[in-house]
Design a protein around this motif. Structure first.
Motif, PDB file in Angstrom:
ATOM      1  N   UNK A   1      20.418  10.573  61.026  1.00  0.00           N
ATOM      2  CA  UNK A   1      21.216  11.672  61.552  1.00  0.00           C
ATOM      3  C   UNK A   1      20.961  11.882  63.043  1.00  0.00           C
ATOM      4  N   UNK A   2      19.747  11.638  63.514  1.00  0.00           N
ATOM      5  CA  UNK A   2      19.420  11.840  64.931  1.00  0.00           C
ATOM      6  C   UNK A   2      20.191  10.885  65.821  1.00  0.00           C
ATOM      7  N   UNK A   3      20.425   9.648  65.337  1.00  0.00           N
ATOM      8  CA  UNK A   3      21.133   8.661  66.147  1.00  0.00           C
ATOM      9  C   UNK A   3      22.583   9.045  66.396  1.00  0.00           C
ATOM     10  N   UNK A   4      23.153   9.899  65.548  1.00  0.00           N
ATOM     11  CA  UNK A   4      24.550  10.281  65.713  1.00  0.00           C
ATOM     12  C   UNK A   4      24.775  11.115  66.966  1.00  0.00           C
TER      13      UNK A   4
ATOM     14  N   UNK B   1      16.648  20.295  60.246  1.00  0.00           N
ATOM     15  CA  UNK B   1      15.767  20.642  59.131  1.00  0.00           C
ATOM     16  C   UNK B   1      15.326  19.385  58.415  1.00  0.00           C
ATOM     17  N   UNK B   2      14.208  19.500  57.717  1.00  0.00           N
ATOM     18  CA  UNK B   2      13.688  18.365  56.953  1.00  0.00           C
ATOM     19  C   UNK B   2      14.511  18.185  55.683  1.00  0.00           C
ATOM     20  N   UNK B   3      14.447  17.004  55.082  1.00  0.00           N
ATOM     21  CA  UNK B   3      15.185  16.792  53.820  1.00  0.00           C
ATOM     22  C   UNK B   3      14.773  17.755  52.725  1.00  0.00           C
ATOM     23  N   UNK B   4      13.472  18.139  52.703  1.00  0.00           N
ATOM     24  CA  UNK B   4      13.021  19.091  51.678  1.00  0.00           C
ATOM     25  C   UNK B   4      13.710  20.447  51.858  1.00  0.00           C
ATOM     26  N   UNK B   5      13.786  20.895  53.129  1.00  0.00           N
ATOM     27  CA  UNK B   5      14.447  22.173  53.389  1.00  0.00           C
ATOM     28  C   UNK B   5      15.930  22.105  53.067  1.00  0.00           C
ATOM     29  N   UNK B   6      16.565  20.984  53.423  1.00  0.00           N
ATOM     30  CA  UNK B   6      17.986  20.831  53.114  1.00  0.00           C
ATOM     31  C   UNK B   6      18.235  20.840  51.611  1.00  0.00           C
TER      32      UNK B   6
END
Length: 287
Positions: free
Chosen positions: A1-4, A122-127
């Motif tokens: 997602x960051x690369x987008x 957000x982290x995957x856990x938070x999402x």
């Protein structure tokens, strides 16, 4: 997602730097030696790149410096100004150079978008937790809507049943009242007929020479039941006492009361006697 978000910003920045360097070399190369123009172009790109790197370092540490940001935007505006000035002074392809003059500002805007994405990432856990909460809320809302619909349908069914039952009761009462009215009309007709009244009188009372007792219609009206205790506690009236009470009520007004009026007042006074005994007493006192 960051690369987008980071890849478009890097690409736009690289294109802007190349265009700025090329424009500075071509524009200033005619007035000063090309090494000097190259140094000027590299200085603009280097200052922009340095402030951008420092901004990224501060962002990674969760910090922010307005002065560094202002310097970075100044280099971006300077690069855009160089491109615009070259486009306005170019004799050929001025429109093309003017069309790409916005690239430095666009590159800074993309880096701003990337910084905002990093601050809200957000982290995957938070999402996953957020998605679970949202799904739970949707489930609860769906259950609540289903419960309301079911309650509304149940209430509608209940009201329909009550309405239909009331309509049936009303129809039954209307039919009963119509039948009673017809029966009463028949009795009244029989009572009013001279021959029919004489025949009924001959079978309902002893035939006495010169006396023809009047045949009365039965009492038809509302009645109030007496309490069981009062019925049990009250002693039964003797025939003599019943005759006295009936005669007093019958002769309490002038002309004498009819049987129906006497019976109604007898019951209202709290006396108790069967219909057969009360009618027999009436016939005895009226004879």
């Amino acid at each position: 997602m960051r690369a987008k978000t980071v890849l478009p910003a890097v690409a736009m920045t690289a294109v802007s730097m190349v265009l700025t360097l090329a424009v500075v070399v071509m524009w200033l190369g005619t007035a000063v030696p090309w090494p000097v123009a190259l140094v000027v172009g590299l200085g603009i790109d280097g200052g922009w790149l340095a402030t951008l790197a420092y901004e990224r370092r501060l962002a990674a540490q969760g910090d922010h410096n307005r002065a560094v940001t202002a310097v970075g935007w100044s280099f971006g505006v300077l690069a855009a100004g160089v491109l615009i000035a070259h486009a306005l002074t170019a004799e050929e392809s001025a429109g093309a150079w003017l069309a790409v003059a916005w690239l430095p500002i666009a590159a800074k805007a993309l880096w701003l978008v990337h910084a905002m994405w990093e601050r809200t990432a957000l982290t995957p856990v938070a999402l996953d937790a957020i998605r679970g909460i949202q799904q739970e809320a949707r489930d609860e809302a769906a259950v609540a809507r289903a419960r309301l619909r079911a309650e509304a349908a149940t209430e509608e069914t209940r009201l329909t049943a009550v309405t239909e039952a009331g309509a049936r009761v009303a129809r039954v009462q209307a039919k009963t009242a119509q039948a009673l009215a017809g029966a009463w009309s028949t009795l009244e007709t029989a009572r009013a007929g001279e021959e029919t009244g004489r025949a009924l009188t001959s079978v309902t009372a002893r035939v006495t020479p010169g006396v023809t007792p009047r045949w009365e219609l039965p009492v038809w009206g509302p009645s109030e039941p007496l309490a069981a205790r009062s019925l049990e506690g009250a002693p039964a009236l003797t025939d003599e006492a019943l005759d006295v009470i009936v005669d007093e009520i019958r002769t309490s007004e002038t002309p004498a009361l009819s049987y129906r009026e006497m019976a109604a007042r007898f019951r209202a006074a709290g006396h108790s006697a069967s219909e057969v005994r009360l009618r027999a007493a009436w016939k005895r006192v009226a004879a």
